[in-house]
Design a protein around this motif. Structure first.
Motif, PDB file in Angstrom:
ATOM      1  N   VAL A   4       0.847  -1.192   0.000  1.00  0.00           N
ATOM      2  CA  VAL A   4       0.000   0.000   0.000  1.00  0.00           C
ATOM      3  C   VAL A   4       0.885   1.244   0.000  1.00  0.00           C
ATOM      4  CG1 VAL A   4      -1.733   1.280   1.343  1.00  0.00           C
ATOM      5  CG2 VAL A   4      -1.791  -1.235   1.312  1.00  0.00           C
ATOM      6  N   ILE A   5       0.507   2.237  -0.794  1.00  0.00           N
ATOM      7  CA  ILE A   5       1.234   3.513  -0.802  1.00  0.00           C
ATOM      8  C   ILE A   5       0.533   4.482   0.138  1.00  0.00           C
ATOM      9  CG2 ILE A   5       1.922   5.489  -2.213  1.00  0.00           C
ATOM     10  CD1 ILE A   5       2.265   3.542  -4.559  1.00  0.00           C
ATOM     11  N   THR A   6       1.321   5.137   0.975  1.00  0.00           N
ATOM     12  CA  THR A   6       0.750   6.001   2.015  1.00  0.00           C
ATOM     13  C   THR A   6       1.226   7.452   1.869  1.00  0.00           C
ATOM     14  OG1 THR A   6       2.535   5.558   3.585  1.00  0.00           O
ATOM     15  CG2 THR A   6       0.664   4.013   3.592  1.00  0.00           C
ATOM     16  N   PRO A   8       3.480   9.739   2.674  1.00  0.00           N
ATOM     17  CA  PRO A   8       4.732  10.394   2.229  1.00  0.00           C
ATOM     18  C   PRO A   8       4.876  10.502   0.715  1.00  0.00           C
ATOM     19  CG  PRO A   8       5.177   8.872   4.017  1.00  0.00           C
ATOM     20  CD  PRO A   8       3.749   8.634   3.604  1.00  0.00           C
ATOM     21  N   CYS A   9       4.126   9.701  -0.027  1.00  0.00           N
ATOM     22  CA  CYS A   9       4.180   9.814  -1.497  1.00  0.00           C
ATOM     23  C   CYS A   9       3.647  11.159  -1.964  1.00  0.00           C
ATOM     24  CB  CYS A   9       3.380   8.683  -2.143  1.00  0.00           C
ATOM     25  SG  CYS A   9       3.370   8.754  -3.951  1.00  0.00           S
ATOM     26  N   ILE A  10       2.691  11.710  -1.231  1.00  0.00           N
ATOM     27  CA  ILE A  10       2.088  12.987  -1.624  1.00  0.00           C
ATOM     28  C   ILE A  10       3.168  14.066  -1.601  1.00  0.00           C
ATOM     29  CG2 ILE A  10       0.381  14.754  -1.010  1.00  0.00           C
ATOM     30  CD1 ILE A  10      -1.261  12.463   0.301  1.00  0.00           C
ATOM     31  N   GLY A  11       3.322  14.727  -2.722  1.00  0.00           N
ATOM     32  CA  GLY A  11       4.338  15.757  -2.827  1.00  0.00           C
ATOM     33  C   GLY A  11       5.672  15.231  -3.333  1.00  0.00           C
ATOM     34  N   THR A  12       5.821  13.920  -3.374  1.00  0.00           N
ATOM     35  CA  THR A  12       7.048  13.321  -3.920  1.00  0.00           C
ATOM     36  C   THR A  12       6.726  12.701  -5.276  1.00  0.00           C
ATOM     37  OG1 THR A  12       7.843  12.860  -1.698  1.00  0.00           O
ATOM     38  CG2 THR A  12       8.945  11.719  -3.499  1.00  0.00           C
ATOM     39  N   LYS A  13       5.912  11.643  -5.254  1.00  0.00           N
ATOM     40  CA  LYS A  13       5.329  11.091  -6.482  1.00  0.00           C
ATOM     41  C   LYS A  13       6.351  10.986  -7.620  1.00  0.00           C
ATOM     42  CE  LYS A  13       2.149  12.960  -9.227  1.00  0.00           C
ATOM     43  NZ  LYS A  13       0.961  13.690  -9.754  1.00  0.00           N
ATOM     44  N   ASP A  14       7.530  10.470  -7.295  1.00  0.00           N
ATOM     45  CA  ASP A  14       8.592  10.439  -8.304  1.00  0.00           C
ATOM     46  C   ASP A  14       8.540   9.219  -9.221  1.00  0.00           C
ATOM     47  OD1 ASP A  14       9.311   8.459  -6.563  1.00  0.00           O
ATOM     48  OD2 ASP A  14      11.380   9.149  -6.306  1.00  0.00           O
ATOM     49  N   THR A  15       7.629   8.327  -8.966  1.00  0.00           N
ATOM     50  CA  THR A  15       7.396   7.098  -9.752  1.00  0.00           C
ATOM     51  C   THR A  15       8.573   6.107  -9.739  1.00  0.00           C
ATOM     52  OG1 THR A  15       8.106   7.867 -11.977  1.00  0.00           O
ATOM     53  CG2 THR A  15       5.851   8.376 -11.302  1.00  0.00           C
ATOM     54  N   ALA A  16       9.442   6.217  -8.780  1.00  0.00           N
ATOM     55  CA  ALA A  16      10.540   5.242  -8.666  1.00  0.00           C
ATOM     56  C   ALA A  16       9.982   3.832  -8.479  1.00  0.00           C
ATOM     57  CB  ALA A  16      11.448   5.608  -7.499  1.00  0.00           C
ATOM     58  N   CYS A  17       8.879   3.723  -7.781  1.00  0.00           N
ATOM     59  CA  CYS A  17       8.271   2.411  -7.532  1.00  0.00           C
ATOM     60  C   CYS A  17       7.738   1.796  -8.822  1.00  0.00           C
ATOM     61  CB  CYS A  17       7.160   2.534  -6.499  1.00  0.00           C
ATOM     62  SG  CYS A  17       5.928   3.814  -6.884  1.00  0.00           S
ATOM     63  N   VAL A  18       7.181   2.621  -9.678  1.00  0.00           N
ATOM     64  CA  VAL A  18       6.632   2.139 -10.952  1.00  0.00           C
ATOM     65  C   VAL A  18       7.730   1.446 -11.757  1.00  0.00           C
ATOM     66  CG1 VAL A  18       5.638   2.858 -13.171  1.00  0.00           C
ATOM     67  CG2 VAL A  18       4.859   3.925 -11.035  1.00  0.00           C
ATOM     68  N   ALA A  57      12.845   1.031  -3.152  1.00  0.00           N
ATOM     69  CA  ALA A  57      12.951   2.013  -4.241  1.00  0.00           C
ATOM     70  C   ALA A  57      12.371   3.362  -3.847  1.00  0.00           C
ATOM     71  CB  ALA A  57      12.235   1.483  -5.486  1.00  0.00           C
ATOM     72  N   CYS A  58      11.486   3.363  -2.873  1.00  0.00           N
ATOM     73  CA  CYS A  58      10.802   4.607  -2.488  1.00  0.00           C
ATOM     74  C   CYS A  58      11.705   5.467  -1.615  1.00  0.00           C
ATOM     75  CB  CYS A  58       9.508   4.284  -1.751  1.00  0.00           C
ATOM     76  SG  CYS A  58       8.624   5.776  -1.250  1.00  0.00           S
ATOM     77  N   PRO A  59      11.957   6.721  -2.034  1.00  0.00           N
ATOM     78  CA  PRO A  59      12.869   7.595  -1.283  1.00  0.00           C
ATOM     79  C   PRO A  59      12.281   8.133   0.018  1.00  0.00           C
ATOM     80  CG  PRO A  59      11.909   8.800  -3.114  1.00  0.00           C
ATOM     81  CD  PRO A  59      11.445   7.364  -3.252  1.00  0.00           C
ATOM     82  N   VAL A  60      10.975   7.979   0.199  1.00  0.00           N
ATOM     83  CA  VAL A  60      10.336   8.569   1.382  1.00  0.00           C
ATOM     84  C   VAL A  60       9.626   7.531   2.261  1.00  0.00           C
ATOM     85  CG1 VAL A  60      10.109  10.882   0.426  1.00  0.00           C
ATOM     86  CG2 VAL A  60       8.335   9.180  -0.063  1.00  0.00           C
ATOM     87  N   GLU A  61       9.919   6.256   2.041  1.00  0.00           N
ATOM     88  CA  GLU A  61       9.338   5.176   2.855  1.00  0.00           C
ATOM     89  C   GLU A  61       7.817   5.257   2.930  1.00  0.00           C
ATOM     90  OE1 GLU A  61      11.371   4.344   6.568  1.00  0.00           O
ATOM     91  OE2 GLU A  61      13.246   5.113   5.746  1.00  0.00           O
TER      92      GLU A  61
HETATM   93  S1  SF4 Z   1       8.552   5.612  -4.978  1.00  0.00           S
HETATM   94 FE1  SF4 Z   1       7.861   7.688  -5.372  1.00  0.00          FE
HETATM   95  S2  SF4 Z   1       5.901   7.436  -6.413  1.00  0.00           S
HETATM   96 FE2  SF4 Z   1       6.369   5.478  -5.443  1.00  0.00          FE
HETATM   97  S3  SF4 Z   1       5.373   5.573  -3.441  1.00  0.00           S
HETATM   98 FE3  SF4 Z   1       7.445   6.312  -3.143  1.00  0.00          FE
HETATM   99  S4  SF4 Z   1       7.262   8.545  -3.392  1.00  0.00           S
HETATM  100 FE4  SF4 Z   1       5.416   7.641  -4.245  1.00  0.00          FE
END
Ligand code: SF4
Ligand code: SF4
Length: 86
Positions: A4-6, A8-18, A57-61
């Motif tokens: 589940v994405i929580t 901290p993604c808001i405002g980062t959304k860098d798509t590293a996970c994709v 992969a997510c920079p903001v956990e």
């Molecule tokens: S890797 Fe980037 S896009 Fe994916 S959950 Fe983390 S912050 Fe959001």
């Protein structure tokens, strides 16, 4: 189960996970029309194979296994799923 994405993604959304997801179950991708308007990415609860590759992969956990989502972010479990009910 699923990941589940929580918040901290808001405002980062860098798509590293994709980029590391082997089954393309994280949306919207940058090439999808919903990307700009979406504050956060979402993991498809049925398509996620629980591999865990997206977590480091997510920079903001922001990503947690469903049963490890912190209490304050429990609402994101349904929020991720709701994205795919649209
Ligand atoms: S890797 Fe980037 S896009 Fe994916 S959950 Fe983390 S912050 Fe959001
Ligand atoms: S746990 Fe694996 S399958 Fe599930 S969203 Fe993350 S990378 Fe994709």
């Amino acid at each position: 189960m699923a990941y589940v994405i929580t918040e901290p993604c808001i405002g980062t959304k860098d798509t590293a996970c994709v980029d590391v997801c082997p089954v393309d179950c994280i949306h919207p991708r940058k090439d999808e029309p919903e990307f700009e308007a979406s504050a956060i990415l979402n993991i498809h609860p049925d398509e996620c194979i629980d591999c865990g590759a997206c977590v480091p992969a997510c920079p903001v956990e922001a990503i947690y296994a469903m049963d490890e989502v912190p209490e304050k972010w429990q609402g994101f479990i349904d929020q991720n799923a709701a994205y795919y009910r649209k």
